[in-house]
Design a protein around this motif. Structure first.
Motif, PDB file in Angstrom:
ATOM      1  N   ILE A   1      57.062  -0.384  23.242  1.00 38.36           N
ATOM      2  CA  ILE A   1      56.541  -1.405  22.333  1.00 38.36           C
ATOM      3  C   ILE A   1      55.110  -1.095  21.893  1.00 38.36           C
ATOM      4  N   GLU A   2      54.245  -0.757  22.854  1.00 38.58           N
ATOM      5  CA  GLU A   2      52.845  -0.519  22.483  1.00 38.58           C
ATOM      6  C   GLU A   2      52.683   0.704  21.583  1.00 38.58           C
ATOM      7  N   PRO A   3      53.241   1.880  21.947  1.00 37.83           N
ATOM      8  CA  PRO A   3      53.113   3.014  21.014  1.00 37.83           C
ATOM      9  C   PRO A   3      53.761   2.741  19.660  1.00 37.83           C
ATOM     10  N   LEU A   4      54.811   1.915  19.655  1.00 32.89           N
ATOM     11  CA  LEU A   4      55.433   1.543  18.379  1.00 32.89           C
ATOM     12  C   LEU A   4      54.469   0.696  17.557  1.00 32.89           C
ATOM     13  N   ALA A   5      53.835  -0.289  18.197  1.00 30.33           N
ATOM     14  CA  ALA A   5      52.895  -1.170  17.499  1.00 30.33           C
ATOM     15  C   ALA A   5      51.683  -0.392  16.998  1.00 30.33           C
ATOM     16  N   GLN A   6      51.341   0.700  17.702  1.00 34.61           N
ATOM     17  CA  GLN A   6      50.208   1.533  17.299  1.00 34.61           C
ATOM     18  C   GLN A   6      50.616   2.622  16.316  1.00 34.61           C
ATOM     19  N   ALA A   7      51.873   2.543  15.833  1.00 39.50           N
ATOM     20  CA  ALA A   7      52.391   3.472  14.813  1.00 39.50           C
ATOM     21  C   ALA A   7      52.379   4.913  15.303  1.00 39.50           C
TER      22      ALA A   7
ATOM     23  N   MET B   1      62.157  -4.521  16.745  1.00 40.41           N
ATOM     24  CA  MET B   1      62.464  -4.606  15.327  1.00 40.41           C
ATOM     25  C   MET B   1      61.432  -5.472  14.604  1.00 40.41           C
ATOM     26  N   GLY B   2      60.949  -6.511  15.270  1.00 42.81           N
ATOM     27  CA  GLY B   2      59.894  -7.333  14.691  1.00 42.81           C
ATOM     28  C   GLY B   2      58.632  -6.532  14.437  1.00 42.81           C
ATOM     29  N   VAL B   3      58.300  -5.634  15.377  1.00 39.46           N
ATOM     30  CA  VAL B   3      57.127  -4.771  15.207  1.00 39.46           C
ATOM     31  C   VAL B   3      57.336  -3.825  14.026  1.00 39.46           C
ATOM     32  N   VAL B   4      58.551  -3.255  13.919  1.00 38.94           N
ATOM     33  CA  VAL B   4      58.868  -2.347  12.799  1.00 38.94           C
ATOM     34  C   VAL B   4      58.686  -3.073  11.475  1.00 38.94           C
ATOM     35  N   LYS B   5      59.241  -4.274  11.380  1.00 38.23           N
ATOM     36  CA  LYS B   5      59.143  -5.031  10.125  1.00 38.23           C
ATOM     37  C   LYS B   5      57.698  -5.430   9.830  1.00 38.23           C
ATOM     38  N   LYS B   6      56.928  -5.683  10.870  1.00 42.13           N
ATOM     39  CA  LYS B   6      55.505  -5.998  10.679  1.00 42.13           C
ATOM     40  C   LYS B   6      54.793  -4.805  10.041  1.00 42.13           C
ATOM     41  N   LEU B   7      55.044  -3.609  10.572  1.00 42.51           N
ATOM     42  CA  LEU B   7      54.398  -2.409  10.040  1.00 42.51           C
ATOM     43  C   LEU B   7      54.844  -2.111   8.613  1.00 42.51           C
ATOM     44  N   GLU B   8      56.063  -2.522   8.279  1.00 39.53           N
ATOM     45  CA  GLU B   8      56.567  -2.320   6.918  1.00 39.53           C
ATOM     46  C   GLU B   8      56.061  -3.383   5.950  1.00 39.53           C
ATOM     47  N   GLY B   9      55.403  -4.420   6.502  1.00 41.97           N
ATOM     48  CA  GLY B   9      54.874  -5.476   5.648  1.00 41.97           C
ATOM     49  C   GLY B   9      55.870  -6.563   5.324  1.00 41.97           C
ATOM     50  N   LEU B  10      57.019  -6.592   5.993  1.00 43.95           N
ATOM     51  CA  LEU B  10      58.040  -7.612   5.764  1.00 43.95           C
ATOM     52  C   LEU B  10      57.831  -8.727   6.798  1.00 43.95           C
ATOM     53  N   PHE B  11      56.820  -9.557   6.560  1.00 40.85           N
ATOM     54  CA  PHE B  11      56.379 -10.507   7.578  1.00 40.85           C
ATOM     55  C   PHE B  11      57.425 -11.581   7.878  1.00 40.85           C
ATOM     56  N   GLY B  12      58.150 -12.029   6.848  1.00 40.72           N
ATOM     57  CA  GLY B  12      59.185 -13.034   7.084  1.00 40.72           C
ATOM     58  C   GLY B  12      60.262 -12.531   8.026  1.00 40.72           C
TER      59      GLY B  12
ATOM     60  N   GLU C   1      52.981 -10.570  19.506  1.00 40.90           N
ATOM     61  CA  GLU C   1      53.307  -9.908  18.233  1.00 40.90           C
ATOM     62  C   GLU C   1      53.506 -10.931  17.118  1.00 40.90           C
ATOM     63  N   GLY C   2      54.091 -12.081  17.461  1.00 39.07           N
ATOM     64  CA  GLY C   2      54.266 -13.143  16.469  1.00 39.07           C
ATOM     65  C   GLY C   2      52.926 -13.645  15.961  1.00 39.07           C
ATOM     66  N   SER C   3      51.950 -13.735  16.874  1.00 32.13           N
ATOM     67  CA  SER C   3      50.613 -14.196  16.466  1.00 32.13           C
ATOM     68  C   SER C   3      49.966 -13.204  15.505  1.00 32.13           C
ATOM     69  N   ILE C   4      50.211 -11.918  15.730  1.00 34.24           N
ATOM     70  CA  ILE C   4      49.636 -10.897  14.842  1.00 34.24           C
ATOM     71  C   ILE C   4      50.218 -11.028  13.442  1.00 34.24           C
ATOM     72  N   VAL C   5      51.532 -11.259  13.373  1.00 34.73           N
ATOM     73  CA  VAL C   5      52.171 -11.428  12.059  1.00 34.73           C
ATOM     74  C   VAL C   5      51.636 -12.685  11.373  1.00 34.73           C
ATOM     75  N   LEU C   6      51.544 -13.783  12.130  1.00 27.96           N
ATOM     76  CA  LEU C   6      51.020 -15.031  11.546  1.00 27.96           C
ATOM     77  C   LEU C   6      49.587 -14.835  11.062  1.00 27.96           C
TER      78      LEU C   6
ATOM     79  N   SER D   1      57.429   5.045   4.916  1.00 26.14           N
ATOM     80  CA  SER D   1      57.423   4.561   6.294  1.00 26.14           C
ATOM     81  C   SER D   1      56.458   3.394   6.483  1.00 26.14           C
ATOM     82  N   TYR D   2      55.310   3.441   5.790  1.00 26.65           N
ATOM     83  CA  TYR D   2      54.285   2.414   5.964  1.00 26.65           C
ATOM     84  C   TYR D   2      53.868   1.846   4.603  1.00 26.65           C
ATOM     85  N   PRO D   3      54.798   1.166   3.934  1.00 27.87           N
ATOM     86  CA  PRO D   3      54.488   0.664   2.583  1.00 27.87           C
ATOM     87  C   PRO D   3      53.388  -0.372   2.572  1.00 27.87           C
ATOM     88  N   HIS D   4      53.274  -1.179   3.636  1.00 30.42           N
ATOM     89  CA  HIS D   4      52.267  -2.240   3.648  1.00 30.42           C
ATOM     90  C   HIS D   4      50.867  -1.649   3.577  1.00 30.42           C
ATOM     91  N   LEU D   5      50.583  -0.675   4.406  1.00 26.69           N
ATOM     92  CA  LEU D   5      49.274  -0.036   4.391  1.00 26.69           C
ATOM     93  C   LEU D   5      49.042   0.679   3.061  1.00 26.69           C
TER      94      LEU D   5
END
Length: 829
Positions: free
Chosen positions: A452-458, A491-502, A530-535, A679-683
């Motif tokens: 989870i952590e290395p995933l969240a750190q991309a 999967m929530g972390v993946v979607k966060k990195l992609e910018g799909l917050f919903g 992770e939910g707090s980061i998205v919010l 891979s990282y459209p949000h950024l």
């Protein structure tokens, strides 16, 4: 026409391995000074004759020593001589070379080595096509059709140095360009290597250097399995090379035709062998060609299927008159008749998703000699292939073999345990995949926790991992709630990195519910974090803080110290975004020395980044740039490209505050060069939006509008609905409309309406630009002045001196004037 044999790479490998044996080394030292017999060596070394004899036979077989019978006192004695005066081991950018005088045994990095062609038949027109081609040539065709063998045959006869590159799903542009830079450095051109070593990340610049180098030096660079690439910059590299005049040759091997236009003269489509060539191949494989016409009608001229057919015939099997799926039938027949050891090796290599070392095969439990014999037999039968020391099975054959596995769960368990013994993130991802496929869902879930952590750190490639998560959720999630919960979190972390917050929140709420229902409080805590980061990224700061407080209560109850630290860290981040800078700065200043002492360099870099952003808001630009520079250097050392891109983007923002817009653009370009927007459209969108504004502020309005259009299109395609991005997008439009002399007011209002959902820096960013634009127009001057008054009060509350605020706003006004005057100049022109 059989191909020439490769150098005996395995002998070189074996020779290197025996150097770890002390007795063998002593034998070599003694023989280098004078010949000796087995008995003589035994007496001097104090080792049994049988042990000496066994080692001498190995050395003799490898051609390192030579045994000769001589007469001594009327008795024949076998003396052993060194065949070379010295042994040299050379390590360079191309791998390892062992030299025994005239005999050289090359040991290559598997990604550099030419594949082994033990048998090559026909393909004369195709070889001639490659020989007369220039520059870049695409070699395309289906799996098993013989693309790699054809390229290897051409490469073997090429009149210059050759570099072979294998592309996997995780291969990045910088990995590929670094391999090429080492190759070119060995040829005397060190410019690319020096640029990379200096931290240069501008892909355009690096590609330009490569084109210049390949325009002067004659060499061959092969890019195999190009279809695996997910990095758009590799595609850009190939496009630019294909459009350039170079004296070198670039051979791109792919299962798919390129998406971009290629002249027919530069593309070779490899098709099936002719019946005559196929018949010759089968004959050379030792199969009676009688009745081959019927076989060719069923199998066709696909070399891999012809090899399978030949193996079946040699085992005395017959081909049914009606064959619905010849490949599956032959694979099944071969597997059923294959020795137990060979079948195990083939099956294991068929389930892994990348070339694997011999060490993994050892885990099958087959005794050493039998394992080596099985691998050798499979390799000679061309059922497995080898690149360097890595073994693999053709993808098409692997898919066939997978259908007939006798004990797939055990094979996946072996692969999973091999990969899980590694500390590399990408190996842990492979281990998760194999545990899932092997049905050990509990172990898969336990490893998911570590990832989870290395995933969240991309630090993990998103696309391949997302496929694994889909398998976990769609096929196995109902069987194991722990796996389902952690997979939802990932999967929530993946979607966060992609910018799909919903979508991210949906997965994270689900993982939190699962954690609560099954009593997995760690899952519940990490889901809340992770939910707090998205919010927070959605501008919902109150909700983000509430979830962190809930998580903190649980984490303290279960005494999860690391989770507590992460929660406090994220509370400090929320404090930063809401403008509580003192609280945020005190926390980050307090934790920084502890992180430095603990060796947690990633979090140290993050903390420096947050301090750099706090200094920026207080207009301490020198301190901000110093902190961000330290942060960037750590990310660069760690190879954390995604985080480094964010750091560069923040450096650009500080340069904007300082009025150095040209420097801001330079750092945004560096950031853009580091990431793959698929891979990282949000950024990528965030970088483009800032770039659009910066370009407008220096008067480059056409570039500004083009970049803005790219950002809007990417947001639309990827479904990104970040309120901060929507506000900045409105600022971009307002600025461009104002520069054009058109009505900008609606866009300005749209930006201001979302300002409460933006962090403190973006509030300053938006209010300064919109406020100055309005204050400079007669109809909205009063409203603009009110916005600027509010901004000044905010900045004073953050500790910024009044004269610094006025200087900043004067700088913004000058830049906006440049944008307006540039457009007038364009119109007059």
């Amino acid at each position: 026409m059989p191909g020439s044999c490769d150098p005996p790479v395995e002998e070189g490998s074996e020779f290197l391995s025996i150097l770890s044996d002390d007795i063998t080394v002593k034998i070599l030292v003694m023989l280098s000074s004078s010949p000796s017999s087995t008995r003589g060596l035994s007496r001097v070394l104090g080792v049994g004759e049988s042990s000496i004899s066994r080692r001498l036979k190995s050395l003799e077989r490898l051609g390192i020593v030579e045994g000769r019978w001589v007469s001594s006192g009327g008795v024949n004695v076998k003396l052993y001589y060194m065949k070379a005066k010295e042994i040299t081991i050379r390590i360079d950018s191309q791998g390892i070379t062992v030299s025994l005088g005239r005999d050289i045994y090359p040991l290559r990095d598997p990604y550099y080595s030419l594949p082994v062609n033990r048998l090559f038949i026909g393909r004369k027109p195709q070889l001639e096509f490659l020989r007369r081609s220039e520059g870049v040539t695409f070699t395309v065709g289906m799996a098993g059709i013989g693309k790699t063998s054809l390229a290897a045959e051409y490469a073997r006869a090429f009149d210059g140095p050759v570099l072979w590159n294998m592309v996997s799903e995780s291969t990045t542009f910088f990995q590929l360009i670094r391999r090429i830079s080492l190759f070119l450095a060995a040829l005397g051109d060190k410019r690319i290597l020096e640029s990379l070593n200096q931290g240069y990340e501008d892909s355009d610049h690096l590609i330009g250097l490569l084109i210049d180098s390949l325009s002067k030096v004659r060499c061959l660079i092969v890019i195999d399995d190009y279809h695996n690439s997910h990095d758009d910059r590799i595609k850009d590299l190939v496009i630019r090379l294909s459009k350039s005049k170079i004296v070198s040759r670039i051979l791109v091997i792919s299962r798919k035709k390129p998406e971009f236009y290629i002249d027919r003269e530069n593309m070779l489509v490899v098709r099936e062998m002719s019946q005559e060539e196929a018949k010759e191949l089968v004959s050379n494989l030792g199969t009676d060609p009688a009745g081959f016409g019927r076989v060719y009608a069923a199998v066709g001229g696909i070399p891999q299927l012809l090899i399978l057919y030949s193996e079946a015939v040699k085992k005395g099997l017959s081909i049914p008159s009606i064959i619905e799926d010849i490949s599956e039938y032959i694979a099944k027949e071969i597997l059923d008749k294959m020795p137990y050891e060979e079948r195990l090796v083939l099956e294991l290599l068929s389930i892994v998703r990348r070339p694997s070392p011999y060490q993994m095969l050892k885990r099958l439990g087959i005794k050493g000699p039998k394992l080596r014999a099985a691998v050798t037999s499979l390799e000679r039968s061309m059922l497995i292939e080898r690149i360097g020391s890595q073994y693999y099975v053709n993808d098409m054959l692997a898919r066939i073999v997978e259908k007939w596995l006798e004990d797939p769960e055990e094979l996946h368990r072996i692969a999973a345990e091999f990969f899980s013994s590694s500390t590399r993130d990408e190996d842990l991802v492979e281990a998760i995949y194999h545990y899932i496929m092997g049905g050990d869902l509990a172990r898969a879930a336990s490893l998911m926790v570590k990832i989870i952590e290395p995933l969240a750190q991309a630090r993990i490639s998103l696309k391949p991992f997302e496929k694994i998560l889909r398998v976990a959720l769609d096929k196995h999630g109902e069987l194991n709630p722990h796996l389902r919960g952690w997979a939802c979190l990932a999967m929530g972390v993946v979607k966060k990195l992609e910018g799909l917050f919903g979508e991210a929140l949906e997965y994270l709420y689900r993982s939190e519910e699962i954690g609560s229902s099954i009593g997995d409080q760690r899952l519940e805590v990490y889901s809340k974090i992770e939910g707090s980061i998205v919010l927070r990224q959605m501008g919902r700061y109150g909700e983000a803080l509430k979830r962190l407080e809930e998580a903190l209560s649980i984490a303290r109850d279960i005494r999860d110290r690391y989770a507590v630290e992460r929660i406090l860290y994220n509370i400090a981040v929320v404090s930063f975004f809401t403008g509580n800078l003192d609280s945020s700065e005190n926390y980050f200043r307090d934790i920084l020395p502890r992180l430095s002492r603990s060796g947690d360099r990633f979090r140290e870099a993050l903390t420096l980044g947050w301090l750099g952003m706090i200094y920026r808001i207080r207009f301490k630009t020198r301190e901000s740039l110093e902190a961000l520079d330290r942060s960037s250097k750590i990310f660069l050392d760690l190879g954390a490209a995604h985080s480094l891109a964010i750091a560069y983007r923040e450096v650009a923002s500080t340069h904007f505050i300082a009025g150095n817009v040209v420097d801001a653009i330079d750092y945004q370009e560096r950031a853009a060069a580091l990431i793959d927007q698929n891979s990282y459209p949000h950024l990528a969108v965030g970088i483009k939006l800032d770039m659009s504004i910066y370009k407008a502020l220096i008067g480059e309005l056409e570039d500004s509008r083009k970049i803005l259009g790219d950002a809007e299109e990417l947001m639309r395609l990827k479904g990104i609905e970040d309120p901060e991005y929507i506000a900045i997008l409105a600022v971009c439009r307002a600025l461009n409309e104002y520069a054009d002399g058109r009505n900008f007011y609606e866009y300005a209002l749209n930006a201001l309406e979302l300002i409460d959902r933006c962090g403190i820096y973006r509030r300053i960013f938006i209010m300064s630009l919109i406020g100055v634009i309005m204050a400079n127009t007669r109809s909205h001057r009063e409203e603009g002045q009110h916005i600027l008054s509010t901004l000044k009060a905010m900045l004073k509350g953050a500790g910024v001196r009044g004269e610094d605020i006025e200087e900043f706003l004067d700088t913004i006004a000058r830049m906006i004037k440049i944008a307006r005057s540039s457009n007038k100049a364009m119109i007059e022109k």
